[in-house]
Write an enzyme that holds these catalytic residues in place. Structure first.
Site, PDB file in Angstrom:
ATOM      1  N   SER A  56      37.391  28.375  42.000  1.00 31.68           N
ATOM      2  CA  SER A  56      36.954  27.053  42.449  1.00 31.68           C
ATOM      3  C   SER A  56      38.137  26.090  42.541  1.00 31.68           C
ATOM      4  O   SER A  56      39.109  26.371  43.235  1.00 31.68           O
ATOM      5  CB  SER A  56      35.854  26.532  41.525  1.00 31.68           C
ATOM      6  OG  SER A  56      35.176  25.451  42.095  1.00 31.68           O
ATOM      7  N   ASP A 202      30.728  29.467  45.166  1.00 31.89           N
ATOM      8  CA  ASP A 202      31.660  29.149  44.082  1.00 31.89           C
ATOM      9  C   ASP A 202      31.830  30.313  43.106  1.00 31.89           C
ATOM     10  O   ASP A 202      30.855  30.855  42.574  1.00 31.89           O
ATOM     11  CB  ASP A 202      31.136  27.918  43.342  1.00 31.89           C
ATOM     12  CG  ASP A 202      32.176  27.292  42.435  1.00 31.89           C
ATOM     13  OD1 ASP A 202      32.683  27.997  41.557  1.00 31.89           O
ATOM     14  OD2 ASP A 202      32.481  26.100  42.611  1.00 31.89           O
TER      15      ASP A 202
END
Length: 725
Positions: A56, A202
């Site tokens: 991320s 993510d």
């Protein structure tokens, strides 16, 4: 670490190879900027990194460092970055065609809702990530031609999650910007990234602190930076947002604990003290940098054993200083990947980059923003890849999965707290990509004090949209008061029904010229008070020519740009009209900003240059920002002129700014503009304050005129451009 051993044969001391150091950076939104502070300390202590893995936000920092960007530059890029734009898909009003700008004041709310015969559809996230993709392309431009992430100055891996299975996806090749984009696609916020037939989100969902990945890459020693949110206590779980946040943290915390179990005594675990900072605190970069650096310095003793000599450090730094491969790169070929509904020629006509020419990234991204501004695509992106012939430029336009028909909405409210209230709700349906040239059918309906319905067909006459034709049908009703010496004596309803046709040409991205014909009728009815004009139907038929330049940054709250418009109307009996007159409407608006101050200037005129126009075509002033201290329509005549200036200052944070300012307006309406004199101009001064919202500015204003009259207003959704249209 240096280890010495006695060799029995040679009797000499030999240096063992330096252990491979793997840097692991976890996800955590804006808190990921603390990773940059850790990097600064590693460089200060001369600790080289042999591989870097990120999830991320950690993948973004890791990729920039792995590509050779200095810590100083990473910090400055993050400080200068327009973080708000990364959470919006709209590239800005400047990149929309003029025809979109003409209606965006009435229908400004486009929530990404598609509709077809099967029902209503929405996108895969609150935003598709269009602007984020362009930002990441810019940040990684120097590594645009790198396909194998092991070939970066520092080998790199990004971690994403397969949305279908929930398993981690380790990305070690392909387009670097796309890899970061996939790793940070927060579910429900950013739309998933389609890559290799899989939808990726993510990486924090599957592996937020990818120690295992660094181990598999051959790391002997791990430096792990964990910024994962801690779980909240029971007494902190009081609101819906905290409960949702807790569920998200449970996902990342659980897999993070599994990875922490892989940390050994030889590894270094750094946990910056980030209490009080959240995933959205993007504008606290300098503080987060320092918090990360402070945490790293607390582990100076552990890190010191990884320090190398000055010579070794210089060799490491020299290896990071790779030449920028995409800058100055000639494009051998351009390949387009588009959907089925529009011809590839549609894209080709809008890209100015030519094969055989040096890549102009600024020009290319401007073209892509204009393509995206048409509203047809979920994302429009570019990437480079190497080939035997040279760099290949791939341009991919991914059609919206919830299109091609879209809903939009609008709200307008004005109240002078003295019986003058206007309230309108509007909704529109835009059907797009109706043929290979990109025809559109747009229908809008407005209910309230100013009912309005319009449906129109827009037909491009070439792939580049430089020439077009429009045919439309419109019905509206306007109710306004007639005043005499400041006293309301009558109220009139004017209902119009018209069909219109026009041909036009775009003049660059901000200009347009149209020539058209309008045929219809207007019905005038006295509803209250004295009879001031004959009631009944009046046939209308006229030709018109309209030239517009519109480069305003925002329809409601512009901080830069200009608007210039002129429209000539020629109404003749021979064209089907009961009237015989010529009129000209013109408007000039300019606005500029310095720091948080803004100044806007306006000139507006409406003039009958020959003949008699009739009361249904009267020019009217009065109302909010149309000589604010007067009631709506209080000043009317065949001709009117208005000059105004406004100065305002913005306050508050970037997510919900508010503003306050002052305004001055002067002008009047006359039977003939020849009657205009300095001594019969009326003047209005105003103080205003408001907040910018998704429906437009919500403003409160107090106005005072030269006749000692005061008026107060509440207004939602006022746009200067509606004066012209």
């Amino acid at each position: 670490m240096l280890v010495f051993s006695a060799l029995p044969v040679l009797g000499a001391v030999q240096e063992e190879p330096r252990p491979k150091v793997g840097l692991v950076l976890s996800g955590g939104g804006a808190k990921g900027m603390a990773h940059v502070g850790v990097l600064r300390v590693l460089e200060e202590m001369k600790v080289p990194v042999d591989m870097v893995v990120g999830t991320s936000a950690g993948s973004a920092v890791a990729a920039l460092y792995a590509s050779g960007m200095s810590v100083d530059e990473i910090e400055q890029r993050f400080i200068d970055l327009d973080w708000l734009s990364s959470f919006r898909d709209d590239p800005g009003r400047a990149y929309k065609p003029v025809r979109r700008k003409q209606s965006d004041w009435r229908l400004p709310i486009s929530p990404g809702i598609g509709v077809d015969t099967e029902g209503v559809h929405v996108g895969g996230g609150l935003v598709t990530g269009q602007n984020l993709g362009l930002i990441l392309n810019e940040l990684t431009r120097d590594a645009a031609l790198v396909d194998d992430f092991d070939q970066l100055p520092i080998p790199f891996r990004a971690i994403a999650t397969d949305l279908e299975t929930g398993v981690e996806v380790i990305i070690g090749s392909g387009n670097l910007a796309e890899a970061i984009r996939a790793s940070m696609s927060i579910p429900g916020v950013y739309a998933p990234v389609e890559r290799g037939g899989r939808l990726l989100v993510d990486g924090g969902v599957a592996n937020n602190l990818p120690v295992s990945v660094a181990r598999d890459m051959g790391a002997d020693i791990i430096i792990a930076v964990d910024i994962t949110d801690p779980l909240l206590k029971t007494d902190e779980l009081k609101e819906a947002f905290s409960v949702v946040g807790q569920l998200t943290t449970l996902l990342t915390r659980r897999n993070t604990e599994d990875q922490l179990a892989l940390i050994t005594d030889n590894d270094v675990l750094i946990r910056p003290a980030l209490e009080g900072y959240g995933s959205a605190d993007f504008y606290d970069g300098p503080v987060l940098f320092e918090l990360g650096a402070t945490a790293a310095r607390e582990h100076a003793v552990e890190l010191n054993r990884l320090t190398v000599s000055a010579e070794e450090w210089q060799a490491f730094r020299d290896g990071l200083e790779q030449p920028a491969e995409s800058v100055g790169q000639k494009v051998a070929r351009i390949q387009f990947k588009a959907g089925r509904r529009l011809s590839t020629e549609f894209l080709k006509e809008r890209i100015r980059q030519k094969e055989g020419e040096v890549l102009d990234i600024e020009q290319l991204e401007s073209d892509l923003k204009r393509i995206y501004g048409l509203g047809y695509y979920e994302t429009v992106s570019w990437s480079l890849r190497p080939s035997e012939d040279g760099a290949i430029l791939d341009i991919q336009a991914r059609e919206k999965r919830w299109g091609p028909n879209y809903l939009s909405f609008g709200l307008n409210y004005e109240d002078n707290f003295n019986g003058g209230t206007q309230f309108n709700l509007a909704s529109g349906l835009r059907m797009t990509e109706l043929n290979r040239l990109g025809a559109e059918w747009h229908t809008g309906v407005q209910l309230g004090t100013e009912p309005w319905v319009r449906t129109q067909w827009y037909q491009p006459l070439d792939f580049g949209y430089e020439r077009f034709a429009v045919i439309g049908l419109e019905h509206n009703r306007d109710e306004y008061s007639v005043y005499e010496n400041g006293t309301r004596i009558s109220e009139i309803d004017v209902t119009r029904t018209q069909v219109d046709a026009a041909i036009g040409m775009e003049l660059g991205g901000d200009g347009e010229i149209r020539v058209g014909y309008v045929r219809g009728s207007a019905r005038v009815e006295d509803s209250v008070g004295e009879k001031v004009a004959p009631s009944g139907r009046i046939n209308q038929g006229y030709a018109k020519v309209q030239l517009v330049h519109d480069s305003l940054s925002d329809s409601f709250y512009p901080k830069s740009g200009a608007f210039a418009g002129i429209r000539a109307r020629f109404e003749r009996p021979g064209l089907g009209s009961d009237r015989d007159f010529d009129s000209v409407t013109s408007m000039l608006l300019g606005t500029t900003s310095w720091q948080r101050f803004n100044i806007t200037g306006l000139l507006f005129t409406e003039q009958v240059v020959s003949g008699e126009s009739g009361i249904e075509n009267a020019a009217r002033l009065g109302g909010f920002r149309r000589l604010s201290a007067y009631a709506a329509g209080e000043l009317s005549g065949n001709d009117a002129a208005l000059a105004a200036a406004y100065a305002r200052r913005e306050f508050g944070g970037p997510f919900m700014p508010w503003f306050a300012g002052v305004g001055f307006e002067t002008g009047n309406a006359w039977d003939s503009i020849d009657d205009a004199r300095w001594n019969n101009l009326v003047r209005s001064w105003s103080l205003f304050a408001g907040v910018d919202t998704f429906v437009g500015p919500v403003q409160f204003s107090v106005a005072y005129n030269n006749e000692d009259d005061w008026t107060a207003y509440m207004n939602i959704g006022f746009s200067f451009t509606q004066l012209f249209y």
